[in-house]
Scaffold this motif. Structure first.
Motif, PDB file in Angstrom:
ATOM      1  N   PRO A  19       4.332  -9.018  -7.116  1.00  0.00           N
ATOM      2  CA  PRO A  19       5.405  -8.166  -6.588  1.00  0.00           C
ATOM      3  C   PRO A  19       6.654  -8.149  -7.453  1.00  0.00           C
ATOM      4  CG  PRO A  19       5.079 -10.123  -5.218  1.00  0.00           C
ATOM      5  CD  PRO A  19       3.932 -10.052  -6.144  1.00  0.00           C
ATOM      6  N   GLU A  20       6.926  -9.236  -8.131  1.00  0.00           N
ATOM      7  CA  GLU A  20       8.126  -9.287  -8.982  1.00  0.00           C
ATOM      8  C   GLU A  20       8.038  -8.296 -10.146  1.00  0.00           C
ATOM      9  OE1 GLU A  20       5.057 -12.066 -10.528  1.00  0.00           O
ATOM     10  OE2 GLU A  20       5.961 -11.719  -8.550  1.00  0.00           O
ATOM     11  N   ASP A  21       6.829  -7.922 -10.525  1.00  0.00           N
ATOM     12  CA  ASP A  21       6.656  -6.988 -11.630  1.00  0.00           C
ATOM     13  C   ASP A  21       6.858  -5.534 -11.202  1.00  0.00           C
ATOM     14  OD1 ASP A  21       5.982  -9.044 -13.447  1.00  0.00           O
ATOM     15  OD2 ASP A  21       3.930  -9.085 -12.663  1.00  0.00           O
TER      16      ASP A  21
ATOM     17  N   GLU B  11      10.286   1.788  -1.001  1.00  0.00           N
ATOM     18  CA  GLU B  11      10.860   1.109   0.162  1.00  0.00           C
ATOM     19  C   GLU B  11      10.625  -0.399   0.166  1.00  0.00           C
ATOM     20  OE1 GLU B  11       9.880   2.934   3.894  1.00  0.00           O
ATOM     21  OE2 GLU B  11      10.069   4.964   3.080  1.00  0.00           O
ATOM     22  N   TYR B  12       9.482  -0.842  -0.333  1.00  0.00           N
ATOM     23  CA  TYR B  12       9.121  -2.255  -0.232  1.00  0.00           C
ATOM     24  C   TYR B  12       9.316  -3.035  -1.532  1.00  0.00           C
ATOM     25  CZ  TYR B  12       7.055  -1.355   4.342  1.00  0.00           C
ATOM     26  OH  TYR B  12       6.861  -1.026   5.668  1.00  0.00           O
ATOM     27  N   TYR B  13       9.360  -2.330  -2.659  1.00  0.00           N
ATOM     28  CA  TYR B  13       9.386  -3.051  -3.937  1.00  0.00           C
ATOM     29  C   TYR B  13      10.520  -2.629  -4.872  1.00  0.00           C
ATOM     30  CZ  TYR B  13       4.904  -4.785  -2.368  1.00  0.00           C
ATOM     31  OH  TYR B  13       3.913  -5.398  -1.627  1.00  0.00           O
ATOM     32  N   ASP B  14      11.400  -1.758  -4.400  1.00  0.00           N
ATOM     33  CA  ASP B  14      12.533  -1.298  -5.217  1.00  0.00           C
ATOM     34  C   ASP B  14      12.075  -0.758  -6.565  1.00  0.00           C
ATOM     35  OD1 ASP B  14      14.472  -1.973  -3.298  1.00  0.00           O
ATOM     36  OD2 ASP B  14      14.522  -4.049  -4.002  1.00  0.00           O
ATOM     37  N   ALA B  15      10.918  -0.124  -6.570  1.00  0.00           N
ATOM     38  CA  ALA B  15      10.431   0.532  -7.778  1.00  0.00           C
ATOM     39  C   ALA B  15      11.067   1.915  -7.893  1.00  0.00           C
ATOM     40  CB  ALA B  15       8.909   0.633  -7.746  1.00  0.00           C
ATOM     41  N   VAL B  16      10.797   2.582  -9.008  1.00  0.00           N
ATOM     42  CA  VAL B  16      11.372   3.912  -9.244  1.00  0.00           C
ATOM     43  C   VAL B  16      10.219   4.900  -9.455  1.00  0.00           C
ATOM     44  CG1 VAL B  16      12.999   5.246 -10.629  1.00  0.00           C
ATOM     45  CG2 VAL B  16      13.325   2.764 -10.364  1.00  0.00           C
ATOM     46  N   PRO B  17       9.620   5.370  -8.361  1.00  0.00           N
ATOM     47  CA  PRO B  17       8.505   6.307  -8.501  1.00  0.00           C
ATOM     48  C   PRO B  17       8.985   7.697  -8.890  1.00  0.00           C
ATOM     49  CG  PRO B  17       9.009   5.975  -6.192  1.00  0.00           C
ATOM     50  CD  PRO B  17       9.900   5.039  -6.955  1.00  0.00           C
TER      51      PRO B  17
ATOM     52  N   ARG C 162      -0.036  -0.274   5.375  1.00  0.00           N
ATOM     53  CA  ARG C 162      -0.304  -0.010   6.797  1.00  0.00           C
ATOM     54  C   ARG C 162       0.996   0.024   7.607  1.00  0.00           C
ATOM     55  NH1 ARG C 162      -5.265  -2.959   5.690  1.00  0.00           N
ATOM     56  NH2 ARG C 162      -4.179  -4.960   5.908  1.00  0.00           N
ATOM     57  N   ALA C 163       1.933  -0.849   7.239  1.00  0.00           N
ATOM     58  CA  ALA C 163       3.216  -0.875   7.946  1.00  0.00           C
ATOM     59  C   ALA C 163       3.971   0.431   7.721  1.00  0.00           C
ATOM     60  CB  ALA C 163       4.051  -2.062   7.476  1.00  0.00           C
ATOM     61  N   TRP C 164       3.945   0.932   6.491  1.00  0.00           N
ATOM     62  CA  TRP C 164       4.647   2.182   6.183  1.00  0.00           C
ATOM     63  C   TRP C 164       4.073   3.348   6.988  1.00  0.00           C
ATOM     64  CZ3 TRP C 164       3.232   6.942   4.341  1.00  0.00           C
ATOM     65  CH2 TRP C 164       4.273   7.794   3.961  1.00  0.00           C
ATOM     66  N   VAL C 165       2.757   3.453   7.023  1.00  0.00           N
ATOM     67  CA  VAL C 165       2.123   4.544   7.763  1.00  0.00           C
ATOM     68  C   VAL C 165       2.443   4.436   9.254  1.00  0.00           C
ATOM     69  CG1 VAL C 165      -0.094   5.533   8.440  1.00  0.00           C
ATOM     70  CG2 VAL C 165       0.292   4.878   6.075  1.00  0.00           C
ATOM     71  N   ALA C 166       2.385   3.218   9.797  1.00  0.00           N
ATOM     72  CA  ALA C 166       2.696   3.021  11.218  1.00  0.00           C
ATOM     73  C   ALA C 166       4.144   3.402  11.528  1.00  0.00           C
ATOM     74  CB  ALA C 166       2.432   1.573  11.616  1.00  0.00           C
TER      75      ALA C 166
END
Length: 350
Positions: A161-163, A181-187, A308-312
């Motif tokens: 996850p750190e990557d 939302e969960y990993y602060d990535a830049v999609p 799954r959490a995001w979809v829910a």
């Protein structure tokens, strides 16, 4: 003899032309991928061939690559507006408009290809998608369910996850939202045809596009050192041909089941082809210059749980806004997934 040869050739040409003109229905069908790509050939061209076969030439599907008639990411809108007769694309590109599409696009923690194709055709999934599209004035023909994708072709190693934090990542659909939302990535989302250039010029750190064999002709493995598997972000995916409902309703009744059969045949043939071609592609990747990184089970579980959490969460938000469709479809989807997992110990997957 020259006259007879010319006359015979003319007869053959005329007969071929008459067969070509004999189609009762002709649909121009743009897609969201470039002409010649695996999705174009394995899904849309295959559907065109199966349609011609099963309707005995009465329906002609004319495939067009992305950008020829409409931009890659505007296929659904073009069909709704009547710009084209039908269009070929994936629910993944509609998730931002309506997150219910995530259930059909594929998401982290969702079903893999075997379970998913059975939910679609035997567990009621196809009917749910058709009901959703009918509410948009469209009729859906599922013409492709895919094998698991590659997690990333990357210029940097990805092991945990750190990557993912701050990772500039070409992606789309539910996974893009989970990354943000969960990993602060830049999609970022770009049309398929622009993905290689973006990766090669290091406009992004990593890209995900599709299955091992679909990515191979795109050359991503030549532009980036690392190949990260498995594709937990996209265990499977779905592509469809959508037709305006009034266009579908105007078809002769005897042609409708033939088109449905051509679509279903395409889906099963296409998935089998992906399995085989992906096997060959992975053998070449592992034998080449790339470093293949396999994510560990703990990280895979974390990604799946977050998916799954995001979809829910999206389903709950929609319900609170007065639209319970996503929650209802998700409940049926997850119930089928649980049933599959509870009994899958009888299967030999090797």
């Amino acid at each position: 003899m020259k006259t007879m040869t010319w006359f015979s050739t003319a007869l053959v040409t005329a007969a071929f032309a008459s067969q070509t003109l004999a189609a009762d229905i002709e649909w121009r069908v743009p897609t969201s991928v470039p002409d010649g790509s695996p999705f174009f050939e394995n899904f849309l061209e295959r559907f065109a061939d199966n349609t011609a076969l099963l309707t005995e030439g009465r329906v002609e599907i004319q495939p067009f690559g992305a950008g020829v008639i409409v931009p890659a990411l505007q296929v659904y809108d073009a069909v709704k507006e009547g710009t084209v007769d039908a269009g070929h694309s994936t629910p993944s590109y509609l998730v931002n408009q309506n997150p219910v599409n995530a259930i059909f696009a594929g998401f982290p923690g969702g079903m893999g290809p075997q379970a998913y194709i059975n939910w679609i055709y035997e567990g009621g999934g196809q009917e749910k998608l058709q009901e959703l599209r009918a509410s948009e004035g469209l009729h859906s023909l599922i013409v492709g369910i895919g094998s698991t994708e590659i997690f990333a072709h990357s210029n940097v190693p990805i092991n945990g996850p750190e990557d993912l934090k701050g990772l500039k990542y070409r992606t789309s659909g539910p996974w893009a939202e989970v990354m943000r939302e969960y990993y602060d990535a830049v999609p970022t989302v770009v049309p398929p045809g622009d993905t290689y250039t973006l990766l090669q010029r290091k406009g992004v750190d990593a890209v995900e596009w599709a299955t091992p064999s679909s990515n191979q002709p795109e050359g991503f493995h030549e532009a980036a050192r690392y190949i990260v598997v498995p594709g937990v972000h996209q265990p499977t995916f779905l592509w469809e041909v959508v037709v305006r409902q009034e266009t579908w309703d105007q078809l002769p009744d005897d042609l409708k089941p033939l088109l449905e059969a051509a679509a279903k045949l395409t889906t099963y043939e296409g998935l089998g082809n992906f399995y085989h071609q992906d096997l060959l592609a992975m053998e070449e990747y592992r034998a080449g210059k790339n470093e293949v990184i396999s994510l560990d089970e703990e990280f895979i579980k974390e990604l799946s749980d977050n998916g799954r959490a995001w979809v829910a969460e999206r389903a709950e938000e929609a319900s609170q806004s007065g639209d319970s469709r996503m929650a209802e479809i998700l409940e049926e989807y997850q119930a089928y997934q649980q049933r599959w997992n509870a009994q899958k110990d009888y299967l030999i997957a090797d």
